[in-house]
Scaffold this motif. Sequence first.
Motif, PDB file in Angstrom:
ATOM      1  N   TYR A  13       0.857  -1.640  -3.878  1.00  0.00           N
ATOM      2  CA  TYR A  13      -0.523  -1.153  -3.854  1.00  0.00           C
ATOM      3  C   TYR A  13      -1.325  -1.883  -2.785  1.00  0.00           C
ATOM      4  CZ  TYR A  13      -5.447  -1.097  -5.220  1.00  0.00           C
ATOM      5  OH  TYR A  13      -6.805  -1.017  -5.205  1.00  0.00           O
ATOM      6  N   GLN A  14      -1.208  -3.196  -2.743  1.00  0.00           N
ATOM      7  CA  GLN A  14      -1.961  -3.990  -1.781  1.00  0.00           C
ATOM      8  C   GLN A  14      -1.591  -3.620  -0.350  1.00  0.00           C
ATOM      9  OE1 GLN A  14      -1.088  -8.008  -2.912  1.00  0.00           O
ATOM     10  NE2 GLN A  14      -2.489  -7.979  -4.650  1.00  0.00           N
ATOM     11  N   ARG A  15      -0.308  -3.470  -0.093  1.00  0.00           N
ATOM     12  CA  ARG A  15       0.140  -3.146   1.263  1.00  0.00           C
ATOM     13  C   ARG A  15      -0.297  -1.754   1.694  1.00  0.00           C
ATOM     14  NH1 ARG A  15       6.150  -5.851   1.055  1.00  0.00           N
ATOM     15  NH2 ARG A  15       5.403  -7.999   1.155  1.00  0.00           N
ATOM     16  N   VAL A  16      -0.176  -0.783   0.806  1.00  0.00           N
ATOM     17  CA  VAL A  16      -0.570   0.587   1.153  1.00  0.00           C
ATOM     18  C   VAL A  16      -2.087   0.657   1.340  1.00  0.00           C
ATOM     19  CG1 VAL A  16      -0.634   2.975   0.325  1.00  0.00           C
ATOM     20  CG2 VAL A  16       1.434   1.626   0.030  1.00  0.00           C
ATOM     21  N   LEU A  17      -2.839  -0.048   0.507  1.00  0.00           N
ATOM     22  CA  LEU A  17      -4.293  -0.054   0.628  1.00  0.00           C
ATOM     23  C   LEU A  17      -4.734  -0.652   1.964  1.00  0.00           C
ATOM     24  CD1 LEU A  17      -6.921   0.597  -0.933  1.00  0.00           C
ATOM     25  CD2 LEU A  17      -6.926  -1.785  -1.656  1.00  0.00           C
ATOM     26  N   GLY A  53      -5.548   8.127   7.276  1.00  0.00           N
ATOM     27  CA  GLY A  53      -6.008   6.925   6.587  1.00  0.00           C
ATOM     28  C   GLY A  53      -6.543   7.235   5.200  1.00  0.00           C
ATOM     29  N   LEU A  54      -7.275   8.334   5.088  1.00  0.00           N
ATOM     30  CA  LEU A  54      -7.802   8.717   3.779  1.00  0.00           C
ATOM     31  C   LEU A  54      -6.681   9.092   2.806  1.00  0.00           C
ATOM     32  CD1 LEU A  54     -10.942  10.767   4.849  1.00  0.00           C
ATOM     33  CD2 LEU A  54     -10.895   8.525   3.760  1.00  0.00           C
ATOM     34  N   VAL A  55      -5.706   9.813   3.305  1.00  0.00           N
ATOM     35  CA  VAL A  55      -4.557  10.175   2.455  1.00  0.00           C
ATOM     36  C   VAL A  55      -3.818   8.911   2.011  1.00  0.00           C
ATOM     37  CG1 VAL A  55      -2.298  11.309   2.464  1.00  0.00           C
ATOM     38  CG2 VAL A  55      -4.295  12.492   3.374  1.00  0.00           C
ATOM     39  N   THR A  56      -3.636   7.977   2.928  1.00  0.00           N
ATOM     40  CA  THR A  56      -2.969   6.718   2.588  1.00  0.00           C
ATOM     41  C   THR A  56      -3.761   5.969   1.525  1.00  0.00           C
ATOM     42  OG1 THR A  56      -2.136   6.598   4.848  1.00  0.00           O
ATOM     43  CG2 THR A  56      -2.028   4.581   3.549  1.00  0.00           C
ATOM     44  N   HIS A  57      -5.076   5.972   1.652  1.00  0.00           N
ATOM     45  CA  HIS A  57      -5.927   5.303   0.669  1.00  0.00           C
ATOM     46  C   HIS A  57      -5.792   5.955  -0.708  1.00  0.00           C
ATOM     47  CE1 HIS A  57      -9.228   2.689  -0.452  1.00  0.00           C
ATOM     48  NE2 HIS A  57      -9.765   3.708  -1.090  1.00  0.00           N
ATOM     49  N   VAL A  58      -5.757   7.276  -0.747  1.00  0.00           N
ATOM     50  CA  VAL A  58      -5.590   7.991  -2.013  1.00  0.00           C
ATOM     51  C   VAL A  58      -4.219   7.680  -2.624  1.00  0.00           C
ATOM     52  CG1 VAL A  58      -5.362  10.288  -3.050  1.00  0.00           C
ATOM     53  CG2 VAL A  58      -7.249   9.799  -1.485  1.00  0.00           C
ATOM     54  N   ALA A  60      -2.606   4.942  -2.309  1.00  0.00           N
ATOM     55  CA  ALA A  60      -2.736   3.591  -2.876  1.00  0.00           C
ATOM     56  C   ALA A  60      -3.403   3.653  -4.246  1.00  0.00           C
ATOM     57  CB  ALA A  60      -3.523   2.689  -1.940  1.00  0.00           C
ATOM     58  N   GLN A  61      -4.413   4.485  -4.395  1.00  0.00           N
ATOM     59  CA  GLN A  61      -5.093   4.599  -5.679  1.00  0.00           C
ATOM     60  C   GLN A  61      -4.163   5.198  -6.741  1.00  0.00           C
ATOM     61  OE1 GLN A  61      -7.978   3.048  -5.999  1.00  0.00           O
ATOM     62  NE2 GLN A  61      -7.673   2.611  -3.841  1.00  0.00           N
ATOM     63  N   ILE A  62      -3.340   6.139  -6.342  1.00  0.00           N
ATOM     64  CA  ILE A  62      -2.375   6.724  -7.278  1.00  0.00           C
ATOM     65  C   ILE A  62      -1.351   5.675  -7.694  1.00  0.00           C
ATOM     66  CG2 ILE A  62      -0.511   8.430  -7.473  1.00  0.00           C
ATOM     67  CD1 ILE A  62      -2.255  10.270  -5.688  1.00  0.00           C
ATOM     68  N   ILE A  63      -0.898   4.856  -6.753  1.00  0.00           N
ATOM     69  CA  ILE A  63       0.043   3.784  -7.077  1.00  0.00           C
ATOM     70  C   ILE A  63      -0.590   2.830  -8.081  1.00  0.00           C
ATOM     71  CG2 ILE A  63       1.187   1.725  -6.143  1.00  0.00           C
ATOM     72  CD1 ILE A  63       1.639   3.363  -3.557  1.00  0.00           C
ATOM     73  N   ARG A  64      -1.843   2.481  -7.854  1.00  0.00           N
ATOM     74  CA  ARG A  64      -2.551   1.571  -8.757  1.00  0.00           C
ATOM     75  C   ARG A  64      -2.701   2.189 -10.140  1.00  0.00           C
ATOM     76  NH1 ARG A  64      -3.551  -2.850 -11.171  1.00  0.00           N
ATOM     77  NH2 ARG A  64      -5.695  -3.192 -11.747  1.00  0.00           N
ATOM     78  N   MET A  65      -3.057   3.468 -10.187  1.00  0.00           N
ATOM     79  CA  MET A  65      -3.270   4.145 -11.456  1.00  0.00           C
ATOM     80  C   MET A  65      -1.977   4.219 -12.272  1.00  0.00           C
ATOM     81  SD  MET A  65      -4.951   7.892 -12.123  1.00  0.00           S
ATOM     82  CE  MET A  65      -3.703   8.703 -11.142  1.00  0.00           C
TER      83      MET A  65
END
Length: 89
Positions: A13-17, A53-58, A60-65
Amino acid sequence: MDQNPYSTGSRTYQRVLVAGMIILGIGFIAAIVGGVTSTRQLSIVAAVIIGTGLVTHVVAQIIRMTGRRRELRENLEADNKRRQQRGKD
Protein backbone atom coordinates in the motif's frame (compact mmCIF):
# COMPACT_ATOMS: atom_id res chain seq x y z
CA MET A 1 0.71 4.04 18.56
CA ASP A 2 0.30 6.11 15.44
CA GLN A 3 -3.08 5.45 13.80
CA ASN A 4 -2.74 7.15 10.42
CA PRO A 5 -3.46 5.00 7.35
CA TYR A 6 0.02 5.33 5.87
CA SER A 7 1.94 4.05 8.89
CA THR A 8 -0.52 1.25 9.62
CA GLY A 9 -0.87 0.18 5.96
CA SER A 10 1.01 -2.65 4.32
CA ARG A 11 4.30 -2.13 2.53
CA THR A 12 2.56 -2.69 -0.82
CA TYR A 13 0.00 0.00 0.00
CA GLN A 14 2.74 2.45 0.96
CA ARG A 15 4.73 1.82 -2.21
CA VAL A 16 1.75 2.08 -4.55
CA LEU A 17 0.53 5.24 -2.79
CA VAL A 18 3.93 6.94 -3.08
CA ALA A 19 4.23 5.83 -6.72
CA GLY A 20 0.82 7.38 -7.44
CA MET A 21 1.85 10.65 -5.81
CA ILE A 22 5.09 10.74 -7.81
CA ILE A 23 3.24 10.07 -11.06
CA LEU A 24 0.73 12.81 -10.22
CA GLY A 25 3.58 15.23 -9.50
CA ILE A 26 5.24 14.46 -12.82
CA GLY A 27 1.88 14.98 -14.55
CA PHE A 28 1.34 18.34 -12.85
CA ILE A 29 4.82 19.53 -13.81
CA ALA A 30 4.25 18.39 -17.40
CA ALA A 31 0.89 20.20 -17.45
CA ILE A 32 2.48 23.41 -16.21
CA VAL A 33 5.29 23.19 -18.77
CA GLY A 34 2.78 22.38 -21.51
CA GLY A 35 0.65 25.36 -20.51
CA VAL A 36 3.57 27.79 -20.31
CA THR A 37 5.03 26.70 -23.65
CA SER A 38 1.59 26.35 -25.29
CA THR A 39 2.46 22.82 -26.40
CA ARG A 40 -0.80 20.96 -26.97
CA GLN A 41 0.88 17.54 -27.25
CA LEU A 42 2.62 17.95 -23.89
CA SER A 43 -0.65 19.03 -22.29
CA ILE A 44 -2.37 15.91 -23.59
CA VAL A 45 0.47 13.70 -22.38
CA ALA A 46 0.25 15.46 -19.00
CA ALA A 47 -3.47 14.66 -18.78
CA VAL A 48 -2.74 10.99 -19.45
CA ILE A 49 0.02 10.97 -16.82
CA ILE A 50 -2.29 12.62 -14.26
CA GLY A 51 -4.99 10.05 -15.06
CA THR A 52 -2.49 7.24 -14.54
CA GLY A 53 -1.49 8.76 -11.20
CA LEU A 54 -5.10 8.97 -10.11
CA VAL A 55 -5.75 5.36 -11.07
CA THR A 56 -2.63 4.30 -9.16
CA HIS A 57 -3.85 6.24 -6.13
CA VAL A 58 -7.25 4.52 -6.29
CA VAL A 59 -5.52 1.12 -6.56
CA ALA A 60 -3.60 1.98 -3.39
CA GLN A 61 -6.86 2.78 -1.60
CA ILE A 62 -8.34 -0.55 -2.72
CA ILE A 63 -5.24 -2.36 -1.43
CA ARG A 64 -5.62 -0.58 1.91
CA MET A 65 -9.34 -1.34 2.11
CA THR A 66 -8.91 -5.06 1.43
CA GLY A 67 -6.03 -5.28 3.91
CA ARG A 68 -8.09 -3.57 6.60
CA ARG A 69 -11.08 -5.84 5.95
CA ARG A 70 -8.82 -8.88 6.28
CA GLU A 71 -7.43 -7.47 9.52
CA LEU A 72 -10.88 -6.86 10.95
CA ARG A 73 -12.08 -10.32 9.91
CA GLU A 74 -9.08 -11.97 11.59
CA ASN A 75 -9.64 -9.95 14.77
CA LEU A 76 -13.31 -10.91 14.82
CA GLU A 77 -12.47 -14.59 14.38
CA ALA A 78 -9.90 -14.42 17.17
CA ASP A 79 -12.42 -12.71 19.48
CA ASN A 80 -15.05 -15.33 18.72
CA LYS A 81 -12.55 -18.11 19.41
CA ARG A 82 -11.61 -16.53 22.77
CA ARG A 83 -15.27 -16.19 23.72
CA GLN A 84 -15.91 -19.84 22.90
CA GLN A 85 -12.92 -20.93 24.95
CA ARG A 86 -14.03 -18.85 27.94
CA GLY A 87 -17.50 -20.33 27.70
CA LYS A 88 -16.10 -23.87 27.88
CA ASP A 89 -14.07 -23.20 31.05
